[in-house]
Design a protein around this motif. Structure first.
Motif, PDB file in Angstrom:
ATOM      1  N   UNK A 172      -6.108  -1.789  -7.875  1.00 20.39           N
ATOM      2  CA  UNK A 172      -5.012  -2.525  -7.242  1.00 20.39           C
ATOM      3  C   UNK A 172      -5.556  -3.072  -5.925  1.00 20.39           C
ATOM      4  N   UNK A 173      -6.294  -4.164  -6.049  1.00 26.28           N
ATOM      5  CA  UNK A 173      -7.084  -4.659  -4.924  1.00 26.28           C
ATOM      6  C   UNK A 173      -6.231  -5.000  -3.711  1.00 26.28           C
ATOM      7  N   UNK A 174      -4.975  -5.371  -3.931  1.00 26.17           N
ATOM      8  CA  UNK A 174      -4.097  -5.729  -2.819  1.00 26.17           C
ATOM      9  C   UNK A 174      -3.787  -4.573  -1.892  1.00 26.17           C
ATOM     10  N   UNK A 175      -3.897  -3.337  -2.398  1.00 25.12           N
ATOM     11  CA  UNK A 175      -3.648  -2.171  -1.545  1.00 25.12           C
ATOM     12  C   UNK A 175      -4.790  -1.906  -0.575  1.00 25.12           C
ATOM     13  N   UNK A 176      -5.962  -2.431  -0.855  1.00 28.66           N
ATOM     14  CA  UNK A 176      -7.144  -2.129  -0.057  1.00 28.66           C
ATOM     15  C   UNK A 176      -6.921  -2.410   1.429  1.00 28.66           C
ATOM     16  N   UNK A 177      -7.301  -1.438   2.248  1.00 32.54           N
ATOM     17  CA  UNK A 177      -7.237  -1.541   3.707  1.00 32.54           C
ATOM     18  C   UNK A 177      -5.811  -1.689   4.245  1.00 32.54           C
ATOM     19  N   UNK A 178      -4.862  -1.204   3.480  1.00 26.75           N
ATOM     20  CA  UNK A 178      -3.472  -1.171   3.933  1.00 26.75           C
ATOM     21  C   UNK A 178      -3.013   0.276   4.102  1.00 26.75           C
ATOM     22  N   UNK A 179      -2.006   0.510   4.929  1.00 26.12           N
ATOM     23  CA  UNK A 179      -1.514   1.874   5.126  1.00 26.12           C
ATOM     24  C   UNK A 179      -0.875   2.445   3.862  1.00 26.12           C
ATOM     25  N   UNK A 180      -1.090   3.725   3.641  1.00 23.62           N
ATOM     26  CA  UNK A 180      -0.379   4.463   2.606  1.00 23.62           C
ATOM     27  C   UNK A 180       1.043   4.717   3.095  1.00 23.62           C
ATOM     28  N   UNK A 181       1.842   5.384   2.270  1.00 22.13           N
ATOM     29  CA  UNK A 181       3.189   5.771   2.711  1.00 22.13           C
ATOM     30  C   UNK A 181       3.107   6.651   3.959  1.00 22.13           C
ATOM     31  N   UNK A 187       0.799  -1.217   0.000  1.00 19.73           N
ATOM     32  CA  UNK A 187       0.000   0.000   0.000  1.00 19.73           C
ATOM     33  C   UNK A 187       0.828   1.262   0.000  1.00 19.73           C
ATOM     34  N   UNK A 188       2.118   1.139   0.339  1.00 18.79           N
ATOM     35  CA  UNK A 188       2.989   2.320   0.408  1.00 18.79           C
ATOM     36  C   UNK A 188       3.724   2.578  -0.897  1.00 18.79           C
ATOM     37  N   UNK A 189       3.690   1.591  -1.830  1.00 16.93           N
ATOM     38  CA  UNK A 189       4.399   1.747  -3.100  1.00 16.93           C
ATOM     39  C   UNK A 189       5.903   1.617  -2.924  1.00 16.93           C
ATOM     40  N   UNK A 190       6.639   1.912  -3.979  1.00 11.41           N
ATOM     41  CA  UNK A 190       8.106   1.876  -3.967  1.00 11.41           C
ATOM     42  C   UNK A 190       8.630   0.530  -3.478  1.00 11.41           C
ATOM     43  N   UNK A 191       8.180  -0.545  -4.138  1.00 15.62           N
ATOM     44  CA  UNK A 191       8.552  -1.893  -3.715  1.00 15.62           C
ATOM     45  C   UNK A 191       9.913  -2.297  -4.273  1.00 15.62           C
ATOM     46  N   UNK A 250      -8.833  12.517   5.811  1.00 17.66           N
ATOM     47  CA  UNK A 250      -7.369  12.605   5.769  1.00 17.66           C
ATOM     48  C   UNK A 250      -6.796  11.215   6.029  1.00 17.66           C
ATOM     49  N   UNK A 251      -7.258  10.257   5.221  1.00 15.79           N
ATOM     50  CA  UNK A 251      -6.982   8.845   5.494  1.00 15.79           C
ATOM     51  C   UNK A 251      -5.529   8.457   5.221  1.00 15.79           C
ATOM     52  N   UNK A 252      -4.990   7.680   6.134  1.00  9.55           N
ATOM     53  CA  UNK A 252      -3.681   7.039   5.949  1.00  9.55           C
ATOM     54  C   UNK A 252      -3.853   5.567   5.611  1.00  9.55           C
ATOM     55  N   UNK A 253      -5.060   5.175   5.248  1.00  6.85           N
ATOM     56  CA  UNK A 253      -5.372   3.807   4.857  1.00  6.85           C
ATOM     57  C   UNK A 253      -6.111   3.838   3.526  1.00  6.85           C
ATOM     58  N   UNK A 254      -5.783   2.900   2.659  1.00  8.53           N
ATOM     59  CA  UNK A 254      -6.525   2.765   1.408  1.00  8.53           C
ATOM     60  C   UNK A 254      -7.895   2.172   1.695  1.00  8.53           C
ATOM     61  N   UNK A 255      -8.921   2.706   1.063  1.00  9.70           N
ATOM     62  CA  UNK A 255     -10.218   2.050   1.054  1.00  9.70           C
ATOM     63  C   UNK A 255     -10.175   0.987  -0.043  1.00  9.70           C
ATOM     64  N   UNK A 256     -11.308   0.512  -0.506  1.00  9.88           N
ATOM     65  CA  UNK A 256     -11.303  -0.476  -1.588  1.00  9.88           C
ATOM     66  C   UNK A 256     -10.658   0.153  -2.826  1.00  9.88           C
ATOM     67  N   UNK A 257      -9.644  -0.512  -3.335  1.00  7.72           N
ATOM     68  CA  UNK A 257      -8.954  -0.040  -4.540  1.00  7.72           C
ATOM     69  C   UNK A 257      -9.158  -1.096  -5.614  1.00  7.72           C
ATOM     70  N   UNK A 258     -10.145  -0.875  -6.486  1.00  7.80           N
ATOM     71  CA  UNK A 258     -10.477  -1.885  -7.493  1.00  7.80           C
ATOM     72  C   UNK A 258      -9.380  -2.022  -8.544  1.00  7.80           C
ATOM     73  N   UNK A 301     -17.747  -6.023   2.013  1.00  8.02           N
ATOM     74  CA  UNK A 301     -17.890  -5.124   0.864  1.00  8.02           C
ATOM     75  C   UNK A 301     -18.898  -5.668  -0.145  1.00  8.02           C
ATOM     76  N   UNK A 302     -18.899  -6.987  -0.352  1.00  8.94           N
ATOM     77  CA  UNK A 302     -19.683  -7.559  -1.445  1.00  8.94           C
ATOM     78  C   UNK A 302     -21.016  -8.178  -1.027  1.00  8.94           C
ATOM     79  N   UNK A 303     -21.167  -8.465   0.249  1.00 13.14           N
ATOM     80  CA  UNK A 303     -22.387  -9.152   0.673  1.00 13.14           C
ATOM     81  C   UNK A 303     -23.212  -8.292   1.635  1.00 13.14           C
ATOM     82  N   UNK A 304     -24.217  -8.878   2.216  1.00 12.98           N
ATOM     83  CA  UNK A 304     -25.159  -8.144   3.052  1.00 12.98           C
ATOM     84  C   UNK A 304     -24.560  -7.814   4.417  1.00 12.98           C
ATOM     85  N   UNK A 305     -25.237  -6.921   5.124  1.00 15.39           N
ATOM     86  CA  UNK A 305     -24.790  -6.561   6.467  1.00 15.39           C
ATOM     87  C   UNK A 305     -24.796  -7.772   7.386  1.00 15.39           C
ATOM     88  N   UNK A 306     -25.821  -8.591   7.281  1.00 15.42           N
ATOM     89  CA  UNK A 306     -25.895  -9.769   8.148  1.00 15.42           C
ATOM     90  C   UNK A 306     -24.765 -10.751   7.849  1.00 15.42           C
TER      91      UNK A 306
END
Length: 269
Positions: free
Chosen positions: A245-254, A50-54, A235-243, A128-133
């Motif tokens: 680059x799905x692997x970045x989702x819910x991971x910290x940014x730089x 999620x931080x890039x520069x791998x 002012x999020x330091x976390x990625x939300x759903x990133x369609x 993300x994809x299914x119901x609240x229950x």
């Protein structure tokens, strides 16, 4: 006159001694860090997904130059630094393939682990994809796993670390809360789901902290440093759903690595 000169001389000597001591402190700290052998273990939150520069040499482990272990090493210049954290790692992956650099001379170890064992990725996909229950049901399954199975798996990892590095200071870092409740988000998950996910993160952190303490390790919470920078905060330091680059989702940014993870680790190291 003689007394005043003596007083002035004493004052000058005291100031010089104080200045010398103040100047010596950073040098001493730098010298201590320079003699440190540091090994960074764990999952994607430590590798820096999620931080890039791998680092291309790290392949699918996606070790970032902006991950908190590399940032700490760059700032402190330890005598040796081994970075084996890997995206997707579970407890068994750490014991199977990450402990090679540990030895009796290792001074400092950092690790984030347990989220993948508890099924975090599947929890978020379900929510993300299914119901609240369905979301709440999957979260309850993860919490049950944390109660019944995860403690033993953490014990295995922590015992293996201590066995290979008996003198090391081991810092176990937790996971952030993911959502600011009643924040800026106007779509997506319900507030009920967001709160349940936050509560589940706290639940995992509490279980991890207890196991770490029982092994004599230091637990460093990142909840405080991420407060005000969760998803829906504006002012999020976390990625939300990133369609894209799905692997970045819910991971910290730089910024999440440098502002959310590095300060708690630096304080505990």
């Amino acid at each position: 006159m003689k007394l005043s000169r003596l007083a002035a001389l004493s004052s000058s000597l005291l100031l010089a001694a104080t200045a010398a001591l103040m100047g010596a402190a950073p040098a001493s700290a730098a010298s201590e860090a320079a003699s440190t052998d540091y090994v960074a273990l764990g999952d994607s939150y430590s590798s820096g997904v999620g931080a890039g520069s791998y680092d291309s040499a790290s392949g699918n482990c996606k070790r970032s130059t902006k991950a908190y272990p590399r940032l700490w090493a760059a700032a402190h210049s330890p005598s040796t630094f081994a970075f084996t954290a890997c995206s997707g790692a579970r407890t068994g992956d750490v014991t199977a393939s990450q402990l090679g650099p540990l030895n009796t001379g290792t001074d400092l170890v950092s690790i984030t682990i347990g989220g993948n064992d508890a099924g975090f990725s599947d929890v978020m996909t379900t929510c993300v994809l299914q119901s609240e229950s369905s979301c709440l049901s999957r979260i309850n399954q993860a919490r049950a796993y944390v109660d019944t199975t995860l403690p033993g798996k953490l014990d295995q990892v922590y015992s293996a670390i201590r066995g290979k590095a008996p003198a090391a200071r081991v810092v176990v870092l937790g996971y952030p809360r993911f959502y600011k409740l009643n924040g800026t988000c106007t779509a997506g998950l319900s507030e009920t789901e967001r709160k349940a996910i936050n509560d589940a993160s706290d639940y995992l952190n509490n279980a991890t902290a207890k196991r770490a303490a029982d092994h004599g390790f230091t637990f460093a919470s990142v909840v405080g440093s991420f407060t005000g920078h969760e998803i829906c905060s504006g002012s999020a330091w976390l990625h939300s759903v990133n369609w894209l680059n799905i692997g970045d989702s819910y991971h910290p940014t730089a910024a999440g690595q440098s502002g959310g993870y590095l300060p708690p680790f630096s304080s505990a190291a």
